[in-house]
Write a protein that holds these residues in place. Structure first.
Motif, PDB file in Angstrom:
ATOM      1  N   GLU A 180       0.833  -1.213   0.000  1.00 30.20           N
ATOM      2  CA  GLU A 180       0.000   0.000   0.000  1.00 30.20           C
ATOM      3  C   GLU A 180       0.855   1.245   0.000  1.00 30.20           C
ATOM      4  N   TYR A 181       1.871   1.266   0.854  1.00 34.46           N
ATOM      5  CA  TYR A 181       2.743   2.442   0.918  1.00 34.46           C
ATOM      6  C   TYR A 181       3.521   2.609  -0.387  1.00 34.46           C
ATOM      7  N   ILE A 182       4.056   1.501  -0.895  1.00 30.48           N
ATOM      8  CA  ILE A 182       4.861   1.570  -2.117  1.00 30.48           C
ATOM      9  C   ILE A 182       4.044   2.098  -3.290  1.00 30.48           C
ATOM     10  N   PHE A 183       2.843   1.554  -3.487  1.00 30.28           N
ATOM     11  CA  PHE A 183       2.032   1.927  -4.633  1.00 30.28           C
ATOM     12  C   PHE A 183       1.472   3.346  -4.538  1.00 30.28           C
ATOM     13  N   ASN A 184       1.335   3.857  -3.316  1.00 31.65           N
ATOM     14  CA  ASN A 184       0.777   5.195  -3.150  1.00 31.65           C
ATOM     15  C   ASN A 184       1.833   6.257  -2.881  1.00 31.65           C
ATOM     16  N   SER A 185       3.089   5.883  -2.962  1.00 33.18           N
ATOM     17  CA  SER A 185       4.160   6.831  -2.663  1.00 33.18           C
ATOM     18  C   SER A 185       4.376   7.802  -3.822  1.00 33.18           C
ATOM     19  N   TYR A 186       4.538   9.084  -3.488  1.00 36.17           N
ATOM     20  CA  TYR A 186       4.828  10.082  -4.510  1.00 36.17           C
ATOM     21  C   TYR A 186       6.263   9.950  -5.027  1.00 36.17           C
TER      22      TYR A 186
ATOM     23  N   GLY B 298       4.364  23.202  -6.547  1.00 33.82           N
ATOM     24  CA  GLY B 298       5.067  23.746  -5.404  1.00 33.82           C
ATOM     25  C   GLY B 298       4.631  23.153  -4.083  1.00 33.82           C
ATOM     26  N   GLN B 299       3.850  22.088  -4.106  1.00 33.35           N
ATOM     27  CA  GLN B 299       3.371  21.469  -2.875  1.00 33.35           C
ATOM     28  C   GLN B 299       4.431  20.537  -2.303  1.00 33.35           C
ATOM     29  N   ASP B 300       4.642  20.642  -1.016  1.00 35.31           N
ATOM     30  CA  ASP B 300       5.557  19.749  -0.330  1.00 35.31           C
ATOM     31  C   ASP B 300       4.824  18.453  -0.023  1.00 35.31           C
ATOM     32  N   LYS B 301       5.246  17.363  -0.674  1.00 39.81           N
ATOM     33  CA  LYS B 301       4.547  16.087  -0.532  1.00 39.81           C
ATOM     34  C   LYS B 301       5.043  15.263   0.657  1.00 39.81           C
ATOM     35  N   SER B 302       6.051  15.738   1.386  1.00 35.66           N
ATOM     36  CA  SER B 302       6.621  14.942   2.462  1.00 35.66           C
ATOM     37  C   SER B 302       5.615  14.677   3.572  1.00 35.66           C
ATOM     38  N   ILE B 303       4.698  15.611   3.826  1.00 33.70           N
ATOM     39  CA  ILE B 303       3.673  15.393   4.848  1.00 33.70           C
ATOM     40  C   ILE B 303       2.747  14.249   4.412  1.00 33.70           C
ATOM     41  N   LEU B 304       2.373  14.236   3.148  1.00 32.58           N
ATOM     42  CA  LEU B 304       1.505  13.166   2.641  1.00 32.58           C
ATOM     43  C   LEU B 304       2.224  11.828   2.706  1.00 32.58           C
ATOM     44  N   GLU B 305       3.518  11.804   2.387  1.00 35.11           N
ATOM     45  CA  GLU B 305       4.295  10.575   2.482  1.00 35.11           C
ATOM     46  C   GLU B 305       4.301  10.061   3.920  1.00 35.11           C
ATOM     47  N   HIS B 306       4.449  10.975   4.861  1.00 34.93           N
ATOM     48  CA  HIS B 306       4.445  10.591   6.272  1.00 34.93           C
ATOM     49  C   HIS B 306       3.101   9.975   6.656  1.00 34.93           C
ATOM     50  N   ILE B 307       2.026  10.576   6.204  1.00 37.68           N
ATOM     51  CA  ILE B 307       0.688  10.047   6.495  1.00 37.68           C
ATOM     52  C   ILE B 307       0.527   8.654   5.893  1.00 37.68           C
ATOM     53  N   HIS B 308       0.942   8.487   4.642  1.00 30.54           N
ATOM     54  CA  HIS B 308       0.820   7.197   3.977  1.00 30.54           C
ATOM     55  C   HIS B 308       1.622   6.124   4.707  1.00 30.54           C
TER      56      HIS B 308
ATOM     57  N   LYS C  30       1.007   8.935  15.294  1.00 35.19           N
ATOM     58  CA  LYS C  30       1.874   9.686  14.383  1.00 35.19           C
ATOM     59  C   LYS C  30       1.083  10.511  13.374  1.00 35.19           C
ATOM     60  N   LEU C  31      -0.251  10.476  13.480  1.00 39.73           N
ATOM     61  CA  LEU C  31      -1.104  11.246  12.579  1.00 39.73           C
ATOM     62  C   LEU C  31      -1.774  12.411  13.302  1.00 39.73           C
ATOM     63  N   THR C  32      -1.445  12.618  14.564  1.00 44.25           N
ATOM     64  CA  THR C  32      -2.047  13.719  15.324  1.00 44.25           C
ATOM     65  C   THR C  32      -1.411  15.050  14.929  1.00 44.25           C
ATOM     66  N   ILE C  33      -2.152  16.130  15.137  1.00 42.04           N
ATOM     67  CA  ILE C  33      -1.625  17.457  14.847  1.00 42.04           C
ATOM     68  C   ILE C  33      -0.381  17.736  15.682  1.00 42.04           C
ATOM     69  N   ALA C  34      -0.396  17.299  16.921  1.00 46.75           N
ATOM     70  CA  ALA C  34       0.749  17.524  17.799  1.00 46.75           C
ATOM     71  C   ALA C  34       2.007  16.864  17.238  1.00 46.75           C
ATOM     72  N   HIS C  35       1.875  15.606  16.792  1.00 50.42           N
ATOM     73  CA  HIS C  35       3.039  14.905  16.239  1.00 50.42           C
ATOM     74  C   HIS C  35       3.478  15.517  14.908  1.00 50.42           C
ATOM     75  N   LEU C  36       2.526  15.781  14.033  1.00 49.70           N
ATOM     76  CA  LEU C  36       2.856  16.319  12.711  1.00 49.70           C
ATOM     77  C   LEU C  36       3.490  17.699  12.797  1.00 49.70           C
ATOM     78  N   SER C  37       2.972  18.544  13.654  1.00 52.76           N
ATOM     79  CA  SER C  37       3.522  19.890  13.776  1.00 52.76           C
ATOM     80  C   SER C  37       4.957  19.844  14.282  1.00 52.76           C
ATOM     81  N   ALA C  38       5.229  18.947  15.234  1.00 51.80           N
ATOM     82  CA  ALA C  38       6.593  18.799  15.742  1.00 51.80           C
ATOM     83  C   ALA C  38       7.498  18.167  14.694  1.00 51.80           C
ATOM     84  N   ARG C  39       6.966  17.176  13.959  1.00 45.91           N
ATOM     85  CA  ARG C  39       7.761  16.470  12.939  1.00 45.91           C
ATOM     86  C   ARG C  39       8.166  17.386  11.801  1.00 45.91           C
ATOM     87  N   PHE C  40       7.279  18.303  11.398  1.00 45.59           N
ATOM     88  CA  PHE C  40       7.560  19.159  10.240  1.00 45.59           C
ATOM     89  C   PHE C  40       7.802  20.622  10.625  1.00 45.59           C
ATOM     90  N   HIS C  41       7.981  20.868  11.917  1.00 47.51           N
ATOM     91  CA  HIS C  41       8.369  22.193  12.414  1.00 47.51           C
ATOM     92  C   HIS C  41       7.398  23.286  11.975  1.00 47.51           C
TER      93      HIS C  41
END
Length: 242
Positions: free
Chosen positions: A60-66, A133-143, A151-162
């Protein structure tokens, strides 16, 4: 998309993609098809046989990875050599057909998938800016972490991506045109479609894996997003099911 390839290159194609090859010289091409019927068959030693859901979480991750089209997928020379060696083992074991060959092939292919997933994850951190110009790294993290809710909470994501926790929701909506909770929900339903099409998991098992509160919640959400109940989707779904 058009790619120029040479000896040693490899590509990943999803069941829904269409492709063609144009050869200009004599070539030998190997195809490895990940089929449900092969990976789900019982083995003599169940302790070393991988369960289908473990395979699909990786696929699933491989096939949906950007990063899947950010070629070459395998970047490091050491991983390339390991990958080529594992491919050779897979082919040799398949054609020899000796005792336990299916288990060897099964384990070798799982190692290949793990190397691919690792490289895709690493690639996503360095080169994930789209044409818009969209940063896809957040979507990759979610996938990659879709089954780990913490690891999908706002608290975790905000800290992970500063990004400020108070601003993160607005930032995500501005970048991708959708609220983050809705994006995660849509992605889970997309994964549910794949499970309904390519696995024999029950509706309750799928609902549990994707962290729906119960089967009723899963049915209601699936119908709201896809306009059809999951059981009806499975009956009338993808003709490539097997």
């Amino acid at each position: 998309m058009e790619f120029h390839f040479q000896s040693g290159d490899f590509f990943l194609l999803t069941p829904k993609e269409h492709y063609s090859l144009e050869l200009h010289e004599k070539s030998k091409i190997h195809f490895i098809k990940f089929q449900k019927v092969y990976f789900n068959q019982p083995q003599q030693n169940v302790d070393v046989a991988f369960q289908l859901d473990a395979w699909f979480s990786k696929l699933e991750y491989i096939f949906n990875s950007y990063s899947r089209t950010n070629l070459p997928i395998i970047k490091t020379e050491s991983d390339k050599k390991t990958f080529e060696h594992l491919i050779s083992i897979t082919i040799e074991e398949y054609f020899k057909g000796q005792a336990y060959c299916k288990i060897v092939v099964q384990n070798t292919l799982f190692s290949l998938l793990s190397i691919i997933a690792r490289n895709l994850q690493e690639n996503s951190l360095s080169a994930n800016i789209s044409a818009k110009g969209q940063d896809k790294s957040i979507l990759e993290h979610i996938h990659f972490n879709i089954y780990e809710n913490e690891k999908l909470t706002i608290a975790h994501l905000s800290a992970r991506f500063h990004i400020s926790k108070n601003y993160f929701g607005s930032y995500f909506k501005k970048q991708y045109g959708i609220a983050i909770k809705q994006y995660i929900l849509n992605y889970k339903i997309a994964l549910a479609e794949e499970k309904l099409t390519f696995t024999d998991l029950s509706l309750s098992e799928i609902a549990y894996q994707l962290d729906f509160s119960d089967l009723q919640h899963f049915n209601k959400t699936f119908q709201k997003i896809r306009g059809i109940l999951p059981n009806d989707f499975r009956k009338n779904g993808n003709p490539q099911k097997d």
